[in-house]
Scaffold this motif. Structure first.
Motif, PDB file in Angstrom:
ATOM      1  N   THR A   1     -19.674  11.635 -14.268  1.00  0.00           N
ATOM      2  CA  THR A   1     -20.171  10.297 -13.940  1.00  0.00           C
ATOM      3  C   THR A   1     -19.177   9.628 -12.993  1.00  0.00           C
ATOM      4  O   THR A   1     -17.968   9.810 -13.107  1.00  0.00           O
ATOM      5  CB  THR A   1     -20.353   9.418 -15.188  1.00  0.00           C
ATOM      6  N   ILE A   2     -19.722   8.848 -12.071  1.00  0.00           N
ATOM      7  CA  ILE A   2     -18.905   8.176 -11.061  1.00  0.00           C
ATOM      8  C   ILE A   2     -19.265   6.699 -11.047  1.00  0.00           C
ATOM      9  O   ILE A   2     -20.406   6.324 -10.710  1.00  0.00           O
ATOM     10  CB  ILE A   2     -19.133   8.788  -9.664  1.00  0.00           C
ATOM     11  N   ASP A   3     -18.319   5.859 -11.455  1.00  0.00           N
ATOM     12  CA  ASP A   3     -18.499   4.397 -11.446  1.00  0.00           C
ATOM     13  C   ASP A   3     -19.821   3.990 -12.092  1.00  0.00           C
ATOM     14  O   ASP A   3     -20.552   3.137 -11.572  1.00  0.00           O
ATOM     15  CB  ASP A   3     -18.421   3.855 -10.013  1.00  0.00           C
ATOM     16  N   LEU A   4     -20.108   4.566 -13.235  1.00  0.00           N
ATOM     17  CA  LEU A   4     -21.401   4.376 -13.896  1.00  0.00           C
ATOM     18  C   LEU A   4     -21.474   3.022 -14.595  1.00  0.00           C
ATOM     19  O   LEU A   4     -20.585   2.665 -15.374  1.00  0.00           O
ATOM     20  CB  LEU A   4     -21.611   5.490 -14.918  1.00  0.00           C
ATOM     21  N   THR A   5     -22.551   2.272 -14.322  1.00  0.00           N
ATOM     22  CA  THR A   5     -22.766   0.997 -15.010  1.00  0.00           C
ATOM     23  C   THR A   5     -24.179   0.955 -15.582  1.00  0.00           C
ATOM     24  O   THR A   5     -25.090   1.601 -15.079  1.00  0.00           O
ATOM     25  CB  THR A   5     -22.584  -0.217 -14.077  1.00  0.00           C
ATOM     26  N   LYS A   6     -24.327   0.197 -16.668  1.00  0.00           N
ATOM     27  CA  LYS A   6     -25.634  -0.054 -17.251  1.00  0.00           C
ATOM     28  C   LYS A   6     -25.653  -1.479 -17.787  1.00  0.00           C
ATOM     29  O   LYS A   6     -24.823  -1.852 -18.615  1.00  0.00           O
ATOM     30  CB  LYS A   6     -25.926   0.922 -18.393  1.00  0.00           C
ATOM     31  N   THR A   7     -26.601  -2.278 -17.274  1.00  0.00           N
ATOM     32  CA  THR A   7     -26.754  -3.665 -17.692  1.00  0.00           C
ATOM     33  C   THR A   7     -28.139  -3.859 -18.287  1.00  0.00           C
ATOM     34  O   THR A   7     -29.141  -3.474 -17.679  1.00  0.00           O
ATOM     35  CB  THR A   7     -26.558  -4.625 -16.505  1.00  0.00           C
ATOM     36  N   TYR A   8     -28.190  -4.430 -19.475  1.00  0.00           N
ATOM     37  CA  TYR A   8     -29.459  -4.759 -20.126  1.00  0.00           C
ATOM     38  C   TYR A   8     -29.719  -6.248 -19.965  1.00  0.00           C
ATOM     39  O   TYR A   8     -28.790  -7.067 -20.044  1.00  0.00           O
ATOM     40  CB  TYR A   8     -29.418  -4.402 -21.613  1.00  0.00           C
ATOM     41  N   ARG A   9     -30.970  -6.585 -19.767  1.00  0.00           N
ATOM     42  CA  ARG A   9     -31.352  -7.993 -19.649  1.00  0.00           C
ATOM     43  C   ARG A   9     -32.329  -8.335 -20.758  1.00  0.00           C
ATOM     44  O   ARG A   9     -33.345  -7.668 -20.933  1.00  0.00           O
ATOM     45  CB  ARG A   9     -31.966  -8.261 -18.279  1.00  0.00           C
ATOM     46  N   SER A  10     -32.033  -9.361 -21.517  1.00  0.00           N
ATOM     47  CA  SER A  10     -32.873  -9.769 -22.636  1.00  0.00           C
ATOM     48  C   SER A  10     -32.773 -11.272 -22.823  1.00  0.00           C
ATOM     49  O   SER A  10     -31.670 -11.831 -22.898  1.00  0.00           O
ATOM     50  CB  SER A  10     -32.421  -9.059 -23.927  1.00  0.00           C
ATOM     51  N   ALA A  11     -33.937 -11.915 -22.885  1.00  0.00           N
ATOM     52  CA  ALA A  11     -34.024 -13.361 -23.109  1.00  0.00           C
ATOM     53  C   ALA A  11     -33.166 -14.132 -22.112  1.00  0.00           C
ATOM     54  O   ALA A  11     -32.491 -15.111 -22.461  1.00  0.00           O
ATOM     55  CB  ALA A  11     -33.603 -13.699 -24.537  1.00  0.00           C
ATOM     56  N   GLY A  12     -33.178 -13.679 -20.863  1.00  0.00           N
ATOM     57  CA  GLY A  12     -32.434 -14.365 -19.820  1.00  0.00           C
ATOM     58  C   GLY A  12     -30.952 -14.080 -19.797  1.00  0.00           C
ATOM     59  O   GLY A  12     -30.226 -14.637 -18.970  1.00  0.00           O
ATOM     60  N   LEU A  13     -30.481 -13.215 -20.685  1.00  0.00           N
ATOM     61  CA  LEU A  13     -29.060 -12.888 -20.749  1.00  0.00           C
ATOM     62  C   LEU A  13     -28.818 -11.469 -20.248  1.00  0.00           C
ATOM     63  O   LEU A  13     -29.689 -10.603 -20.343  1.00  0.00           O
ATOM     64  CB  LEU A  13     -28.542 -13.014 -22.179  1.00  0.00           C
ATOM     65  N   GLU A  14     -27.626 -11.237 -19.711  1.00  0.00           N
ATOM     66  CA  GLU A  14     -27.233  -9.911 -19.267  1.00  0.00           C
ATOM     67  C   GLU A  14     -26.141  -9.366 -20.188  1.00  0.00           C
ATOM     68  O   GLU A  14     -25.191 -10.072 -20.519  1.00  0.00           O
ATOM     69  CB  GLU A  14     -26.704  -9.939 -17.835  1.00  0.00           C
TER      70      GLU A  14
ATOM     71  N   ARG B   1     -19.411  -0.231 -17.922  1.00  0.00           N
ATOM     72  CA  ARG B   1     -18.719  -0.992 -16.878  1.00  0.00           C
ATOM     73  C   ARG B   1     -17.830  -0.086 -16.026  1.00  0.00           C
ATOM     74  O   ARG B   1     -16.606  -0.155 -16.072  1.00  0.00           O
ATOM     75  CB  ARG B   1     -17.861  -2.087 -17.517  1.00  0.00           C
ATOM     76  N   GLY B   2     -18.463   0.803 -15.276  1.00  0.00           N
ATOM     77  CA  GLY B   2     -17.693   1.667 -14.387  1.00  0.00           C
ATOM     78  C   GLY B   2     -17.104   2.878 -15.087  1.00  0.00           C
ATOM     79  O   GLY B   2     -15.898   3.117 -15.019  1.00  0.00           O
ATOM     80  N   VAL B   3     -17.965   3.664 -15.764  1.00  0.00           N
ATOM     81  CA  VAL B   3     -17.511   4.833 -16.520  1.00  0.00           C
ATOM     82  C   VAL B   3     -17.329   6.026 -15.582  1.00  0.00           C
ATOM     83  O   VAL B   3     -18.246   6.399 -14.851  1.00  0.00           O
ATOM     84  CB  VAL B   3     -18.518   5.187 -17.632  1.00  0.00           C
ATOM     85  N   ASN B   4     -16.140   6.611 -15.651  1.00  0.00           N
ATOM     86  CA  ASN B   4     -15.837   7.826 -14.900  1.00  0.00           C
ATOM     87  C   ASN B   4     -15.372   8.899 -15.874  1.00  0.00           C
ATOM     88  O   ASN B   4     -14.376   8.712 -16.584  1.00  0.00           O
ATOM     89  CB  ASN B   4     -14.741   7.574 -13.862  1.00  0.00           C
ATOM     90  N   LEU B   5     -16.084  10.001 -15.912  1.00  0.00           N
ATOM     91  CA  LEU B   5     -15.671  11.104 -16.779  1.00  0.00           C
ATOM     92  C   LEU B   5     -16.144  12.425 -16.198  1.00  0.00           C
ATOM     93  O   LEU B   5     -17.078  12.471 -15.392  1.00  0.00           O
ATOM     94  CB  LEU B   5     -16.188  10.921 -18.206  1.00  0.00           C
ATOM     95  N   ARG B   6     -15.486  13.491 -16.620  1.00  0.00           N
ATOM     96  CA  ARG B   6     -15.837  14.841 -16.180  1.00  0.00           C
ATOM     97  C   ARG B   6     -15.776  15.752 -17.397  1.00  0.00           C
ATOM     98  O   ARG B   6     -14.793  15.733 -18.146  1.00  0.00           O
ATOM     99  CB  ARG B   6     -14.880  15.338 -15.096  1.00  0.00           C
TER     100      ARG B   6
END
Length: 248
Positions: free
Chosen positions: A7-20, A25-30
């Protein structure tokens, strides 16, 4: 060692009820081909979010996920589905066995979906897996007739019988007592060594690391180190709350 998963600079953001909620937050692993790796950290650190992205169950918000050099984050829905069926085996805490079917039928479904149910080599492989997992005599029983440890071993057989490149296990011993946990982890290790499949175990249990080649430590959506386990996780406050569906 050949790198299978990256993974290279991996991010995942969930949005729920107007909130993030920034789960990753930038996962790097091999992770190398044939490795057995534990991804560890406290509840809410992003482990399950990472598992879902690695298994192509959800797309990353940004960054890249490379499996064998292919970026699965850029695949369309059809390609991701085919990738999951052919390249990934999943093992979950709750087993997810169909209660009305025998153990044999639960395993057969995975082979049928993959199209390998009539493959002689697949039959030989299944026999060897059942022997290693010590469940040859449990195949005609339904899940309710098995112990928790036996159900999890059936679930493992179902996950690995298609010979996937990567096996992802999310808290695979979470519902088991200490004795059955050790049995299941020992079985994972034997399968890993016998068939050379890459195994990624997601857990908050430090005892699991004795069975793995390497430990990747996560906190607050980031990889913060590798190696020894910080057994003080449980005493620390959780700095990030994920949605209910992303509990660990």
């Amino acid at each position: 060692m050949q790198i299978l998963l990256e993974t290279i600079d991996l991010t995942k953001t969930y949005r729920s009820a107007g909130l993030e909620v920034r789960a990753l937050r930038g996962v790097n692993l091999r992770i190398g081909s044939g490795e057995m790796v534990a991804i560890m950290g406290p509840s809410g650190c992003g482990k399950s979010s990472l598992m879902h992205v690695l298994g192509a169950m959800t797309q990353p918000t940004s960054g890249r996920v490379l499996v064998g050099g292919k970026d699965i984050g850029r695949m369309d829905d059809r390609a991701r589905t085919e990738f999951r069926c052919n390249k990934i085996g999943f093992v979950f805490q709750k087993y997810n066995l169909l209660p009305m079917l025998s153990s044999r039928a639960n395993i057969a479904i995975a082979r049928y979906i993959h199209g390998s149910h009539n493959d002689p080599e697949g039959n030989r492989r299944l026999s060897e897996i059942l022997r290693l997992l010590q469940i040859e005599d449990k195949m005609d029983r339904r899940p309710a007739e098995l112990s928790g440890g036996e159900q999890q071993r059936v679930a493992i057989a179902r996950a690995v019988v298609r010979n996937p490149a990567i096996v992802l296990a999310d808290e695979p011993t979470g519902n088991l007592d200490s004795e059955n946990s050790k049995i299941v982890l020992d079985m994972f290790r034997k399968l890993n060594r016998k068939f050379g499949q890459t195994v990624v175990l997601v857990t908050h249990n430090p005892e699991l690391t004795a069975y793995t080649d390497r430990v990747i430590e996560m906190r607050d959506g980031r990889v913060v180190g590798e190696g020894s386990v910080d057994v003080g996780w449980e005493q620390e406050g959780n700095l990030m709350s994920e949605p209910v569906t992303e509990e660990s």
